[in-house]
Design a protein around this motif. Structure first.
Motif, PDB file in Angstrom:
ATOM      1  N   ALA A  76      -3.800  -0.573  -2.719  1.00 26.03           N
ATOM      2  CA  ALA A  76      -3.187   0.684  -2.285  1.00 26.03           C
ATOM      3  C   ALA A  76      -2.455   0.507  -0.954  1.00 26.03           C
ATOM      4  CB  ALA A  76      -4.254   1.771  -2.171  1.00 26.03           C
ATOM      5  N   LEU A  77      -3.075  -0.250  -0.046  1.00 23.64           N
ATOM      6  CA  LEU A  77      -2.448  -0.511   1.250  1.00 23.64           C
ATOM      7  C   LEU A  77      -1.163  -1.311   1.084  1.00 23.64           C
ATOM      8  CD1 LEU A  77      -2.549  -0.501   4.376  1.00 23.64           C
ATOM      9  CD2 LEU A  77      -3.922  -2.583   4.234  1.00 23.64           C
ATOM     10  N   LYS A  79       0.737  -1.549  -1.571  1.00 18.02           N
ATOM     11  CA  LYS A  79       1.742  -0.735  -2.260  1.00 18.02           C
ATOM     12  C   LYS A  79       2.419   0.228  -1.296  1.00 18.02           C
ATOM     13  CE  LYS A  79       2.357   2.139  -6.379  1.00 18.02           C
ATOM     14  NZ  LYS A  79       1.670   2.752  -7.555  1.00 18.02           N
ATOM     15  N   GLU A  80       1.634   0.787  -0.389  1.00 17.77           N
ATOM     16  CA  GLU A  80       2.193   1.714   0.592  1.00 17.77           C
ATOM     17  C   GLU A  80       3.093   0.990   1.591  1.00 17.77           C
ATOM     18  OE1 GLU A  80       0.675   4.871   4.063  1.00 17.77           O
ATOM     19  OE2 GLU A  80      -0.768   3.873   2.742  1.00 17.77           O
ATOM     20  N   ASP A  81       2.672  -0.202   2.026  1.00 16.59           N
ATOM     21  CA  ASP A  81       3.419  -0.929   3.051  1.00 16.59           C
ATOM     22  C   ASP A  81       4.681  -1.590   2.511  1.00 16.59           C
ATOM     23  OD1 ASP A  81       1.594  -0.229   4.939  1.00 16.59           O
ATOM     24  OD2 ASP A  81       0.593  -2.163   5.050  1.00 16.59           O
ATOM     25  N   SER A  83       6.267  -1.433  -1.189  1.00 18.20           N
ATOM     26  CA  SER A  83       6.202  -1.060  -2.600  1.00 18.20           C
ATOM     27  C   SER A  83       7.030  -1.982  -3.487  1.00 18.20           C
ATOM     28  CB  SER A  83       6.642   0.390  -2.789  1.00 18.20           C
ATOM     29  OG  SER A  83       7.972   0.580  -2.321  1.00 18.20           O
ATOM     30  N   TYR A  86       5.249  -5.322  -3.766  1.00 15.16           N
ATOM     31  CA  TYR A  86       4.039  -5.087  -4.555  1.00 15.16           C
ATOM     32  C   TYR A  86       4.375  -5.083  -6.040  1.00 15.16           C
ATOM     33  CZ  TYR A  86       0.169  -2.505  -6.662  1.00 15.16           C
ATOM     34  OH  TYR A  86      -0.865  -2.109  -7.483  1.00 15.16           O
ATOM     35  N   GLU A  87       5.424  -4.362  -6.430  1.00 18.24           N
ATOM     36  CA  GLU A  87       5.791  -4.286  -7.840  1.00 18.24           C
ATOM     37  C   GLU A  87       6.253  -5.647  -8.352  1.00 18.24           C
ATOM     38  OE1 GLU A  87       6.262  -2.545 -11.569  1.00 18.24           O
ATOM     39  OE2 GLU A  87       5.148  -1.954  -9.775  1.00 18.24           O
TER      40      GLU A  87
END
Length: 256
Positions: A76-77, A79-81, A83, A86-87
């Motif tokens: 979650a961290l 993805k927030e920082d 995105s 992350y994807e």
């Protein structure tokens, strides 16, 4: 680290034997050839040091593991920082997991060699690297900028320095993550007044350098700090299971 073959040693000029092992862990996301040929000599590395290994997984399989790093609080961290990164990592076909435990020693050649292997992985299909110890997911380009530095990236680049609020409105907690890479405890500076936050950050950087290059601070060790006449006293503590650090730490309390 440079992009040329010679591999000068990374000595630890302040080394005193420590009681803890160094721990390395990285996740490299991407798509790799069936035969994994990593050009680490291009980056001054003869390959992974003894005690560090590579495991290769299909990302879809690794995703089922309870400790999969793109899930849970860390996921979650990340993805927030970042995105987009992350994807990119989430949909990558494969993951190379690099990890190992090494005895404390008088050089950081183990880290130099491992970083050279990671750089080589980016040349053969790696698109993102996760360093869970510093809660950071790098694109290939970000990783190269951060670590492919002539003569090696400074210790500060391998560690995260954080600043969090404390109960008192005008006090902060300045602390690190990532010192397990060096077999050393993290730094925790409590009760830092707002006016001294920058000073505490600079102190953290200096302590990261000293510890990573081999120094140790025992209980009761007193630091002389500009602007802090009373100095700061070291109080080692914590455990490897502490979620704030995933490491032991040395605590210092800023005076009133």
């Amino acid at each position: 680290m440079s992009d040329t073959p010679p591999s000068a040693s990374w000595p630890r000029p302040y080394w005193q034997p420590g009681e803890e092992d160094a721990v390395l862990q990285f996740y490299v996301f991407g798509k790799f050839d069936a035969e994994l040929l990593i050009p680490s000599p291009r980056y001054g590395s003869p390959g992974l040091p003894a005690g560090v290994e590579i495991q290769r997984f299909q990302n879809a399989v690794l995703r089922q593991w309870e400790g999969y790093p793109l899930n849970g609080a860390l996921g979650a961290l990340l993805k927030e920082d970042a995105s987009g990164t992350y994807e990119q990592a989430r949909i990558a076909p494969e993951v190379l997991v690099v990890r190992g435990v090494l005895k404390d020693g008088a050089s950081l050649d183990y880290l130099r060699d491992t970083m050279g292997v990671l750089a080589g992985m980016l040349d053969v299909g790696g698109t993102a690297i996760l360093d869970p110890q510093i809660l950071t997911l790098f694109t290939a380009e970000q990783w190269r900028r951060h670590y492919l530095v002539k003569d090696g990236a400074p210790p500060r680049n391998h560690v995260l320095i954080l600043c969090s609020g404390e109960e008192a409105a005008d006090r902060s907690w300045v602390h690190t993550r990532g010192m397990r890479k060096f077999g050393r405890p993290d730094i925790s500076l409590h009760h830092v007044p707002e006016r001294d936050v920058d000073r505490a950050g600079v102190l953290c950087e200096r302590l990261v350098e000293l510890l990573s290059l081999g120094a140790n601070f025992g209980a009761g060790h007193k630091l002389e700090v500009d602007g802090v006449p009373e100095g700061l006293v070291a109080r080692p503590g914590g455990s490897l299971d502490d979620p704030e650090f995933n490491n032991t730490h040395i605590a210092f309390r800023w005076p009133e």
